[in-house]
Design an enzyme around this catalytic site. Structure first.
Site, mmCIF file in Angstrom:
data_model
loop_
_atom_site.group_PDB
_atom_site.id
_atom_site.type_symbol
_atom_site.label_atom_id
_atom_site.label_comp_id
_atom_site.label_asym_id
_atom_site.label_seq_id
_atom_site.Cartn_x
_atom_site.Cartn_y
_atom_site.Cartn_z
ATOM 1 N N ASP A 1 0.864 -1.181 0.000
ATOM 2 C CA ASP A 1 0.000 0.000 0.000
ATOM 3 C C ASP A 1 0.903 1.234 0.000
ATOM 4 O OD1 ASP A 1 -3.243 0.286 0.773
ATOM 5 O OD2 ASP A 1 -2.053 2.097 1.072
ATOM 6 N N CYS B 1 -13.842 -0.286 -8.138
ATOM 7 C CA CYS B 1 -14.927 0.349 -7.381
ATOM 8 C C CYS B 1 -15.321 1.669 -8.028
ATOM 9 C CB CYS B 1 -14.545 0.522 -5.917
ATOM 10 S SG CYS B 1 -13.130 1.585 -5.669
HETATM 11 N N1 SAH Z 1 -8.349 -4.114 -0.043
HETATM 12 C C1 SAH Z 1 -8.512 -3.174 1.037
HETATM 13 C C2 SAH Z 1 -9.086 -1.847 0.603
HETATM 14 C C3 SAH Z 1 -8.286 -1.126 -0.456
HETATM 15 S S1 SAH Z 1 -8.625 0.566 -0.557
HETATM 16 C C4 SAH Z 1 -9.323 -3.823 2.152
HETATM 17 O O1 SAH Z 1 -9.760 -4.963 1.998
HETATM 18 O O2 SAH Z 1 -9.545 -3.203 3.181
HETATM 19 C C5 SAH Z 1 -7.394 1.145 -1.611
HETATM 20 C C6 SAH Z 1 -6.018 1.306 -0.984
HETATM 21 O O3 SAH Z 1 -5.116 1.651 -2.029
HETATM 22 C C7 SAH Z 1 -5.864 2.409 0.057
HETATM 23 O O4 SAH Z 1 -5.381 1.848 1.240
HETATM 24 C C8 SAH Z 1 -4.817 3.379 -0.529
HETATM 25 O O5 SAH Z 1 -3.903 3.851 0.446
HETATM 26 C C9 SAH Z 1 -4.103 2.505 -1.506
HETATM 27 N N2 SAH Z 1 -3.488 3.153 -2.660
HETATM 28 C C10 SAH Z 1 -3.975 4.159 -3.421
HETATM 29 N N3 SAH Z 1 -3.164 4.388 -4.477
HETATM 30 C C11 SAH Z 1 -2.139 3.503 -4.400
HETATM 31 C C12 SAH Z 1 -0.994 3.216 -5.196
HETATM 32 N N4 SAH Z 1 -0.765 3.891 -6.317
HETATM 33 N N5 SAH Z 1 -0.182 2.227 -4.821
HETATM 34 C C13 SAH Z 1 -0.429 1.514 -3.683
HETATM 35 N N6 SAH Z 1 -1.491 1.728 -2.891
HETATM 36 C C14 SAH Z 1 -2.340 2.712 -3.231
#
Ligand code: SAH
Length: 394
Positions: free
Chosen positions: A248, A338
């Site tokens: 993340d 999403c």
């Molecule tokens: N799968 C997770 C929810 C994901 S939400 C669950 O089950 O709870 C999307 C996530 O992507 C967020 O935590 C955000 O910090 C991260 N994110 C956003 N852009 C990103 C990037 N370019 N690389 C890595 N993580 C990213």
């Protein structure tokens, strides 16, 4: 306050008659005495009553419909609607977290209510809900007996309503820095004050359970890549039988993922936490010849509007192309979008394009969506924002 009146253009009546809850400014022929945040009665071009909703001149969605019956929208109405929404949830008794009110999809436009243990977290997305949030909090307290109600109305959508952010306790105490919730026997720490959405991605609940089943069938020590891990959701659900790599870009989310690992007694040696851009990390893994038994790809919303679809599609294709390359033959890819602006059909096409470029083969084993506490009103296709595919990759 006196109720306003709104007349719909004749050529725009159909969606309303079919119970779509949004009335755009372009569909309105004329309005009389309509006040922002207040009730309006909606009439057709022949002056016949169609519905009753609330008005906001600042929003493109100038009216959101509350009822198609000619009935009073009073305290008893709100209480009845909240009570019905809550009664629709039938989750395991041991669970301490779930969505109680899913806005338009529970026929309460603009209102989200999530439960985390002894807290309810409310999001007021529109002016009319904002104006009624104290009364809504009273009704929620009364209906659920949950003493603490916290507001997390720090969402972009409020700008379009001419509202600023609102965060803080509506009833009872401020939430702790983290609260441990329980879902399907798994424990997660939730940061209601600073976490994403109301603190947790409750919508992914069923898909986490599915991933847990897949992981259980994998050989011990199977490798799981949890891209866009947030607080660890998918890999925490998979449990201690596999080795998880959480990726993340947010350091704080990874901190909670690590804490969630310990909370669920998953040995520290079975998990890695990598702060990186997921696109870069995928390339790094492909370059290093890495392979995983299961890859989960759950990115944030790439397209907020129709005009961002093209760019979003490139993002999804890039992610899935590299993800396909990383899956061991016979392994799994669980991939999501999403973005409301990307339809299920389009998402599948994009993933297909990625598959072709990866020169692999894959089968759709399941179509995925949001959990049952996030129902989608059939009259409101906009509610089906979360779509995903479970793919077996050869
Ligand atoms: N799968 C997770 C929810 C994901 S939400 C669950 O089950 O709870 C999307 C996530 O992507 C967020 O935590 C955000 O910090 C991260 N994110 C956003 N852009 C990103 C990037 N370019 N690389 C890595 N993580 C990213």
């Amino acid at each position: 306050m006196a109720e306003g009146k709104v007349w719909v253009r004749r050529d725009r009546e159909k969606p309303l008659r079919q119970k779509h809850p949004w009335l755009f400014s372009g569909a309105i022929a004329h309005a009389e005495a309509a006040q922002d945040g207040e009730l309006v009665a909606v009439y057709d071009s022949r002056d016949r009553f169609l519905a009753r909703g609330y008005w906001n001149s600042k929003s493109q969605i100038q009216t959101r419909i509350l009822s198609w019956r000619d009935e009073a929208i009073d305290a008893a109405w709100w209480r009845r609607m909240l009570s019905q929404a809550i009664a629709r949830r039938d989750l395991p008794a041991e669970d301490t977290a779930c969505r109680l009110v899913n806005a338009e999809n529970d026929y309460l436009p603009g209102l989200i209510v999530d439960r985390y243990g002894d807290w309810l977290v409310v999001q007021a997305l529109t002016r009319a809900i904002d104006a009624r949030k104290e009364k809504i909090a009273d009704a929620l307290l009364d209906l659920t007996g949950i003493p603490n109600i916290y507001e997390r109305s720090d969402v972009e959508a409020r700008q379009r309503e001419g509202l600023s952010e609102a965060v803080g306790a509506l009833r009872g105490a401020e939430p702790p820095a983290t609260l441990a919730i329980k879902q399907d026997g798994i424990r997660y720490l939730v940061d209601m004050r600073r976490g994403h959405k109301t603190g947790f991605y409750l919508d992914q609940r069923d898909n986490r359970c599915l991933l847990r089943e897949l992981a259980a069938d994998c050989p011990k020590g199977a490798r799981l890549l949890n891209l866009f891990s947030y607080t660890g959701g998918f890999a925490i659900a998979a449990g201690s039988g596999s080795h998880a790599v959480h990726v993340d870009s947010a350091y704080s989310a990874l901190g909670l993922a690590e804490a969630n690992t310990a909370l669920n007694k998953i040995p520290a040696a079975n998990a890695e936490f990598i702060q990186a851009d997921a696109f870069d990390y995928l390339r790094h893994c492909v370059g290093a010849g890495e392979r995983f038994d299961v890859v989960a790809v759950d990115p944030p919303k790439f397209a907020a509007h129709k005009r961002q679809i093209q760019r979003a599609a490139r993002g999804y294709k890039d992610l899935n192309l590299h993800a396909f390359r990383l899956v061991k033959p016979g392994g799994w890819l669980m991939t999501f979008s999403c973005s409301g602006a990307i339809s299920r059909e389009l998402f599948q096409k994009i993933v297909f394009g990625a598959l072709v470029d990866s020169r692999r083969r894959a089968q759709i084993v399941r179509q995925l969506g949001a959990a049952s506490d996030h129902p989608v009103a059939l009259t409101f296709p906009e509610g089906a924002y979360l779509k995903g595919l479970l793919l077996r990759v050869d």
